[in-house]
Design a protein around this motif. Structure first.
Motif, PDB file in Angstrom:
ATOM      1  N   ASP A   8       0.828  -1.200   0.000  1.00  0.00           N
ATOM      2  CA  ASP A   8       0.000   0.000   0.000  1.00  0.00           C
ATOM      3  C   ASP A   8       0.864   1.253   0.000  1.00  0.00           C
ATOM      4  O   ASP A   8       2.065   1.209   0.316  1.00  0.00           O
ATOM      5  CB  ASP A   8      -0.951  -0.002   1.190  1.00  0.00           C
ATOM      6  N   ALA A   9       0.232   2.382  -0.309  1.00  0.00           N
ATOM      7  CA  ALA A   9       0.965   3.629  -0.526  1.00  0.00           C
ATOM      8  C   ALA A   9       1.395   4.309   0.764  1.00  0.00           C
ATOM      9  O   ALA A   9       2.020   5.369   0.717  1.00  0.00           O
ATOM     10  CB  ALA A   9       0.113   4.583  -1.364  1.00  0.00           C
ATOM     11  N   ASP A  10       1.063   3.724   1.916  1.00  0.00           N
ATOM     12  CA  ASP A  10       1.553   4.252   3.191  1.00  0.00           C
ATOM     13  C   ASP A  10       2.431   3.227   3.904  1.00  0.00           C
ATOM     14  O   ASP A  10       2.623   3.307   5.122  1.00  0.00           O
ATOM     15  CB  ASP A  10       0.391   4.676   4.092  1.00  0.00           C
ATOM     16  N   CYS A  11       2.977   2.284   3.147  1.00  0.00           N
ATOM     17  CA  CYS A  11       3.754   1.186   3.712  1.00  0.00           C
ATOM     18  C   CYS A  11       5.168   1.156   3.154  1.00  0.00           C
ATOM     19  O   CYS A  11       5.433   1.640   2.050  1.00  0.00           O
ATOM     20  CB  CYS A  11       3.069  -0.153   3.430  1.00  0.00           C
ATOM     21  N   LEU A  12       6.076   0.550   3.923  1.00  0.00           N
ATOM     22  CA  LEU A  12       7.478   0.442   3.530  1.00  0.00           C
ATOM     23  C   LEU A  12       7.895  -1.030   3.549  1.00  0.00           C
ATOM     24  O   LEU A  12       8.177  -1.586   4.619  1.00  0.00           O
ATOM     25  CB  LEU A  12       8.369   1.230   4.496  1.00  0.00           C
ATOM     26  N   PRO A  13       7.936  -1.693   2.402  1.00  0.00           N
ATOM     27  CA  PRO A  13       8.443  -3.065   2.375  1.00  0.00           C
ATOM     28  C   PRO A  13       9.925  -3.104   2.783  1.00  0.00           C
ATOM     29  O   PRO A  13      10.705  -2.235   2.369  1.00  0.00           O
ATOM     30  CB  PRO A  13       8.265  -3.483   0.913  1.00  0.00           C
ATOM     31  N   ARG A  14      10.268  -4.086   3.583  1.00  0.00           N
ATOM     32  CA  ARG A  14      11.663  -4.252   3.979  1.00  0.00           C
ATOM     33  C   ARG A  14      12.522  -4.539   2.750  1.00  0.00           C
ATOM     34  O   ARG A  14      12.023  -5.050   1.747  1.00  0.00           O
ATOM     35  CB  ARG A  14      11.781  -5.387   5.004  1.00  0.00           C
ATOM     36  N   ALA A  15      13.804  -4.248   2.824  1.00  0.00           N
ATOM     37  CA  ALA A  15      14.666  -4.301   1.641  1.00  0.00           C
ATOM     38  C   ALA A  15      14.734  -5.684   1.009  1.00  0.00           C
ATOM     39  O   ALA A  15      15.032  -5.803  -0.187  1.00  0.00           O
ATOM     40  CB  ALA A  15      16.065  -3.821   1.999  1.00  0.00           C
ATOM     41  N   ASP A  16      14.445  -6.739   1.773  1.00  0.00           N
ATOM     42  CA  ASP A  16      14.495  -8.093   1.215  1.00  0.00           C
ATOM     43  C   ASP A  16      13.108  -8.639   0.880  1.00  0.00           C
ATOM     44  O   ASP A  16      12.942  -9.835   0.665  1.00  0.00           O
ATOM     45  CB  ASP A  16      15.203  -9.044   2.183  1.00  0.00           C
ATOM     46  N   TRP A  17      12.118  -7.753   0.839  1.00  0.00           N
ATOM     47  CA  TRP A  17      10.721  -8.168   0.631  1.00  0.00           C
ATOM     48  C   TRP A  17      10.542  -8.908  -0.691  1.00  0.00           C
ATOM     49  O   TRP A  17      10.031 -10.041  -0.725  1.00  0.00           O
ATOM     50  CB  TRP A  17       9.827  -6.927   0.676  1.00  0.00           C
ATOM     51  N   VAL A  18      10.971  -8.311  -1.783  1.00  0.00           N
ATOM     52  CA  VAL A  18      10.804  -8.947  -3.096  1.00  0.00           C
ATOM     53  C   VAL A  18      11.582 -10.260  -3.153  1.00  0.00           C
ATOM     54  O   VAL A  18      11.074 -11.283  -3.638  1.00  0.00           O
ATOM     55  CB  VAL A  18      11.247  -7.996  -4.224  1.00  0.00           C
ATOM     56  N   ARG A  19      12.803 -10.244  -2.661  1.00  0.00           N
ATOM     57  CA  ARG A  19      13.628 -11.462  -2.714  1.00  0.00           C
ATOM     58  C   ARG A  19      12.972 -12.611  -1.958  1.00  0.00           C
ATOM     59  O   ARG A  19      12.956 -13.760  -2.440  1.00  0.00           O
ATOM     60  CB  ARG A  19      15.008 -11.172  -2.129  1.00  0.00           C
ATOM     61  N   ASN A  20      12.397 -12.323  -0.796  1.00  0.00           N
ATOM     62  CA  ASN A  20      11.797 -13.386  -0.003  1.00  0.00           C
ATOM     63  C   ASN A  20      10.452 -13.838  -0.570  1.00  0.00           C
ATOM     64  O   ASN A  20      10.079 -15.014  -0.429  1.00  0.00           O
ATOM     65  CB  ASN A  20      11.658 -12.930   1.448  1.00  0.00           C
ATOM     66  N   ILE A  21       9.724 -12.935  -1.221  1.00  0.00           N
ATOM     67  CA  ILE A  21       8.519 -13.351  -1.938  1.00  0.00           C
ATOM     68  C   ILE A  21       8.889 -14.307  -3.066  1.00  0.00           C
ATOM     69  O   ILE A  21       8.250 -15.350  -3.264  1.00  0.00           O
ATOM     70  CB  ILE A  21       7.762 -12.121  -2.485  1.00  0.00           C
ATOM     71  N   ARG A  22       9.923 -13.961  -3.802  1.00  0.00           N
ATOM     72  CA  ARG A  22      10.353 -14.820  -4.909  1.00  0.00           C
ATOM     73  C   ARG A  22      10.753 -16.207  -4.391  1.00  0.00           C
ATOM     74  O   ARG A  22      10.439 -17.229  -4.998  1.00  0.00           O
ATOM     75  CB  ARG A  22      11.526 -14.160  -5.648  1.00  0.00           C
ATOM     76  N   ARG A  23      11.439 -16.229  -3.243  1.00  0.00           N
ATOM     77  CA  ARG A  23      11.849 -17.510  -2.667  1.00  0.00           C
ATOM     78  C   ARG A  23      10.628 -18.342  -2.270  1.00  0.00           C
ATOM     79  O   ARG A  23      10.593 -19.558  -2.480  1.00  0.00           O
ATOM     80  CB  ARG A  23      12.737 -17.276  -1.449  1.00  0.00           C
ATOM     81  N   ALA A  24       9.610 -17.689  -1.701  1.00  0.00           N
ATOM     82  CA  ALA A  24       8.402 -18.411  -1.291  1.00  0.00           C
ATOM     83  C   ALA A  24       7.698 -19.025  -2.493  1.00  0.00           C
ATOM     84  O   ALA A  24       7.220 -20.168  -2.432  1.00  0.00           O
ATOM     85  CB  ALA A  24       7.460 -17.467  -0.538  1.00  0.00           C
ATOM     86  N   PHE A  25       7.608 -18.284  -3.588  1.00  0.00           N
ATOM     87  CA  PHE A  25       7.039 -18.853  -4.809  1.00  0.00           C
ATOM     88  C   PHE A  25       7.875 -20.040  -5.280  1.00  0.00           C
ATOM     89  O   PHE A  25       7.338 -21.062  -5.714  1.00  0.00           O
ATOM     90  CB  PHE A  25       6.966 -17.800  -5.911  1.00  0.00           C
ATOM     91  N   GLY A  26       9.188 -19.911  -5.196  1.00  0.00           N
ATOM     92  CA  GLY A  26      10.061 -20.997  -5.612  1.00  0.00           C
ATOM     93  C   GLY A  26       9.895 -22.247  -4.772  1.00  0.00           C
ATOM     94  O   GLY A  26      10.176 -23.356  -5.236  1.00  0.00           O
ATOM     95  N   VAL A  39       1.280 -15.819  -1.176  1.00  0.00           N
ATOM     96  CA  VAL A  39       2.230 -15.590  -0.087  1.00  0.00           C
ATOM     97  C   VAL A  39       1.787 -14.378   0.721  1.00  0.00           C
ATOM     98  O   VAL A  39       1.463 -13.326   0.162  1.00  0.00           O
ATOM     99  CB  VAL A  39       3.646 -15.321  -0.639  1.00  0.00           C
ATOM    100  N   GLY A  40       1.755 -14.515   2.036  1.00  0.00           N
ATOM    101  CA  GLY A  40       1.548 -13.390   2.928  1.00  0.00           C
ATOM    102  C   GLY A  40       2.775 -13.216   3.795  1.00  0.00           C
ATOM    103  O   GLY A  40       3.745 -13.966   3.689  1.00  0.00           O
ATOM    104  N   GLY A  41       2.727 -12.211   4.668  1.00  0.00           N
ATOM    105  CA  GLY A  41       3.884 -11.969   5.522  1.00  0.00           C
ATOM    106  C   GLY A  41       3.523 -11.181   6.758  1.00  0.00           C
ATOM    107  O   GLY A  41       2.354 -11.007   7.104  1.00  0.00           O
ATOM    108  N   SER A  66       1.894 -17.939   4.995  1.00  0.00           N
ATOM    109  CA  SER A  66       2.515 -16.707   5.449  1.00  0.00           C
ATOM    110  C   SER A  66       3.960 -16.989   5.839  1.00  0.00           C
ATOM    111  O   SER A  66       4.250 -18.011   6.466  1.00  0.00           O
ATOM    112  CB  SER A  66       1.747 -16.137   6.642  1.00  0.00           C
ATOM    113  N   ARG A  67       4.860 -16.082   5.460  1.00  0.00           N
ATOM    114  CA  ARG A  67       6.283 -16.222   5.746  1.00  0.00           C
ATOM    115  C   ARG A  67       6.739 -15.129   6.707  1.00  0.00           C
ATOM    116  O   ARG A  67       6.455 -13.955   6.504  1.00  0.00           O
ATOM    117  CB  ARG A  67       7.087 -16.137   4.442  1.00  0.00           C
ATOM    118  N   ARG A  68       7.494 -15.507   7.720  1.00  0.00           N
ATOM    119  CA  ARG A  68       7.985 -14.545   8.696  1.00  0.00           C
ATOM    120  C   ARG A  68       9.012 -13.585   8.101  1.00  0.00           C
ATOM    121  O   ARG A  68       9.211 -12.487   8.618  1.00  0.00           O
ATOM    122  CB  ARG A  68       8.619 -15.281   9.875  1.00  0.00           C
TER     123      ARG A  68
END
Length: 243
Positions: A86-104, A110-112, A205-207
């Motif tokens: 969302d436009a008021d949120c800050l994904p952590r710097a490894d957010w995309v990388r860990n989403i990709r890993r969960a799909f893999g 995937v939630g978090g 959901s991934r921690r």
């Protein structure tokens, strides 16, 4: 994997740059970013375009409607996987990388974790300690809510905040996607989770998938009002200033 990140936005000109910076700072930048302007009146779209980010418009009010428009635009342009924040949120710097890993690892949705932002306001001690606890309690309560129980579900309820979830394009289409609603009508993230549960059990959901969320609603509604808002809108202000 052709991954897109969708950000619905309404009147976020003053704050969306922080979200754009957080996404630009991802340690995995192999994704396409799309902002969906939900009929803003404050120049949100112009701010986003100045950052070189693509914008599409959705005039119908609703985080559900805006998110659905964004996801379907992404899929029509080749996305195989889509994440939303969302436009008021800050994904952590490894957010995309860990989403990709969960799909893999075989997940189709995937939630978090959602943790409070610390850059908007000085957080009070109770806010810093209590907000994560309240989120965990809400997640546990969700497993027993009558609206989340259906014999057709293929797996247990898992709370996935709309600001921190990702889904394959194929599953999004099979499940029917986000309902095209405003948030005061239905919590579209909960609705999507329950639609997915009727199609597959390959969700979780991934921690390590972490987004820092705004506490401005908590400040506006108070703790009791915020809890009641998320419990089927048992508290609702006179003007709902979110989409």
């Amino acid at each position: 994997m052709d991954l897109w990140v969708i950000v619905p936005a309404y009147n976020e000109a003053a704050g969306i740059e922080a979200t754009l910076r957080a996404l630009a700072a991802q340690d995995d930048r192999d994704f396409t970013l799309l902002v969906v302007d939900n009929a803003s009146t404050d120049g949100t779209a112009e701010v986003v375009r100045r950052h070189g980010v693509q914008v599409v418009s959705e005039p119908r009010k609703g985080t559900g409607a805006a998110s659905d428009t964004g996801v379907r635009h992404a899929v029509a342009h080749g996305a195989t996987h889509v994440a939303r924040t969302d436009a008021d949120c800050l994904p952590r710097a490894d957010w995309v990388r860990n989403i990709r890993r969960a799909f893999g690892d075989g997940l189709e949705m995937v939630g978090g974790r959602l943790v409070p932002r610390t850059d908007e306001f000085p957080l009070r001690f109770w806010e810093r300690r209590l907000i994560p606890f309240v989120i965990d309690v809400a997640a546990a309560f969700g497993r027993f809510r009558p609206g989340n129980r259906d014999p057709l579900h293929k797996g247990p309820y898992v709370m996935m905040p709309g600001c921190n979830l990702a889904i394959t394009a194929d599953l999004y289409e099979r499940a029917g996607g986000f309902p095209r609603t405003a948030i005061e009508e239905v919590h579209e993230d909960r609705a999507l989770v329950n639609r997915v549960r009727k199609v597959t059990a390959a969700y979780g959901s991934r921690r390590d998938v972490v987004v820092h969320g705004s506490v401005r609603r908590l400040r506006a509604y108070g703790l009791a009002g915020t809890l009641a808002w998320y419990a089927d809108h048992r508290y609702r202000p006179d003007v709902v200033d979110i989409r």
